[in-house]
Write an enzyme that holds these catalytic residues in place. Sequence first.
Site, PDB file in Angstrom:
ATOM      1  N   LYS A 229      35.881 -60.132 -57.240  1.00  0.00           N
ATOM      2  CA  LYS A 229      35.735 -61.409 -57.928  1.00  0.00           C
ATOM      3  C   LYS A 229      37.084 -61.804 -58.513  1.00  0.00           C
ATOM      4  O   LYS A 229      37.765 -61.008 -59.151  1.00  0.00           O
ATOM      5  CB  LYS A 229      34.685 -61.276 -59.038  1.00  0.00           C
ATOM      6  CG  LYS A 229      34.491 -62.542 -59.866  1.00  0.00           C
ATOM      7  CD  LYS A 229      33.532 -62.274 -61.020  1.00  0.00           C
ATOM      8  CE  LYS A 229      33.495 -63.472 -61.960  1.00  0.00           C
ATOM      9  NZ  LYS A 229      32.690 -63.211 -63.170  1.00  0.00           N
ATOM     10  N   LEU A 230      37.482 -63.063 -58.296  1.00  0.00           N
ATOM     11  CA  LEU A 230      38.818 -63.492 -58.687  1.00  0.00           C
ATOM     12  C   LEU A 230      39.062 -63.313 -60.179  1.00  0.00           C
ATOM     13  O   LEU A 230      40.146 -62.966 -60.606  1.00  0.00           O
ATOM     14  CB  LEU A 230      39.021 -64.959 -58.304  1.00  0.00           C
ATOM     15  CG  LEU A 230      40.464 -65.470 -58.335  1.00  0.00           C
ATOM     16  CD1 LEU A 230      41.297 -64.784 -57.267  1.00  0.00           C
ATOM     17  CD2 LEU A 230      40.514 -66.977 -58.154  1.00  0.00           C
ATOM     18  N   GLY A 231      38.034 -63.521 -60.990  1.00  0.00           N
ATOM     19  CA  GLY A 231      38.208 -63.401 -62.428  1.00  0.00           C
ATOM     20  C   GLY A 231      38.553 -62.009 -62.876  1.00  0.00           C
ATOM     21  O   GLY A 231      39.026 -61.806 -63.988  1.00  0.00           O
ATOM     22  N   LYS A 232      38.313 -60.994 -62.048  1.00  0.00           N
ATOM     23  CA  LYS A 232      38.598 -59.616 -62.417  1.00  0.00           C
ATOM     24  C   LYS A 232      39.840 -59.082 -61.701  1.00  0.00           C
ATOM     25  O   LYS A 232      40.141 -57.899 -61.777  1.00  0.00           O
ATOM     26  CB  LYS A 232      37.389 -58.722 -62.106  1.00  0.00           C
ATOM     27  CG  LYS A 232      36.141 -59.101 -62.896  1.00  0.00           C
ATOM     28  CD  LYS A 232      35.010 -58.138 -62.597  1.00  0.00           C
ATOM     29  CE  LYS A 232      33.739 -58.535 -63.342  1.00  0.00           C
ATOM     30  NZ  LYS A 232      33.892 -58.592 -64.772  1.00  0.00           N
ATOM     31  N   SER A 233      40.553 -59.931 -60.997  1.00  0.00           N
ATOM     32  CA  SER A 233      41.689 -59.467 -60.219  1.00  0.00           C
ATOM     33  C   SER A 233      42.995 -59.903 -60.845  1.00  0.00           C
ATOM     34  O   SER A 233      43.045 -60.765 -61.730  1.00  0.00           O
ATOM     35  CB  SER A 233      41.609 -60.012 -58.791  1.00  0.00           C
ATOM     36  OG  SER A 233      42.013 -61.371 -58.767  1.00  0.00           O
TER      37      SER A 233
END
Length: 299
Positions: A229-233
């Site tokens: 998930k982009l928010g965790k990368s």
Amino acid sequence: MLTMPTPYRGRFAPSPTGPLHFGSLVAALGSWMMARRAGGEWIVRMEDIDAPREVPGAADRQLNTLAAFGMPPDGPVVRQRQRGHLYQAALDRLLAAGEAFACRCSRSELEAVGGIHRRCVGAGDPARTPAIRLRVPALTLGFEDELQGPYRQALDTAVGDFVLKRADGLWAYQLAVVVDDADQGITHVVRGADLLDSTPRQILLQQRLGLPTPHYAHLPLVLDATGRKLGKSLQALPVDDADPWPALAAAWRFLGQPAAALDVGGAPEPALRRAADRFDPGRIPASSGHPVSDPAALT
């Protein structure tokens, strides 16, 4: 199941753990478009109950970004940290009805039995501050998601007795979101698919508290090149308030909408309002078709 009143009332509920990134923008735009297309309201709620994770100034920065991208909320912003009395009242009702209980199980004790709480295990140290959990029966609960289709979950084996108030005194997301959605009259919840498996827990809580169940639509997640998930990368870079159109156009395309239906250029808010009439929820993909490392590549 209680039905929701009309008209449409949607919401966007970010956590102030940093600036809005492209994945958050997709969720905001999707929920905003669904509300505007239905002629309804769209409100913003700051989910700031987890104080240790909050970044100072992040909430104001997120609100400034929404305004710069043409999505100001309808009405005042609600902040969860100011609503503990509502969560406590709901918790008191559940405790009085025997639906919730105090639990002193440690994390290691639960991990030893598979991590799913079905009964209290271990010594139950009386000196340990308890968490409060919801008592979950043997139950499979399903609902019809407006984007993902039918979804069912065996709550007892998938999540077990879940936490309503943490041992450190912080309110759990599941209780807070249910109380807030009902209190604010939310009729439609449009959010990322990472929260799809939380929805049966929330519906169970709504049933226990006698609250209405909104309609749910879970948007495809924005993933990075590794599938996270982009928010965790590390690639969850903030969108640019000074130049909103590249990210807005990318988010529009990510939601499956044709580029020609969005008049890019000028002030974002009037352009988005015009585009709302051409927004087609039927074009939103159920899942991400490809990873996104550079949102501009979608334009």
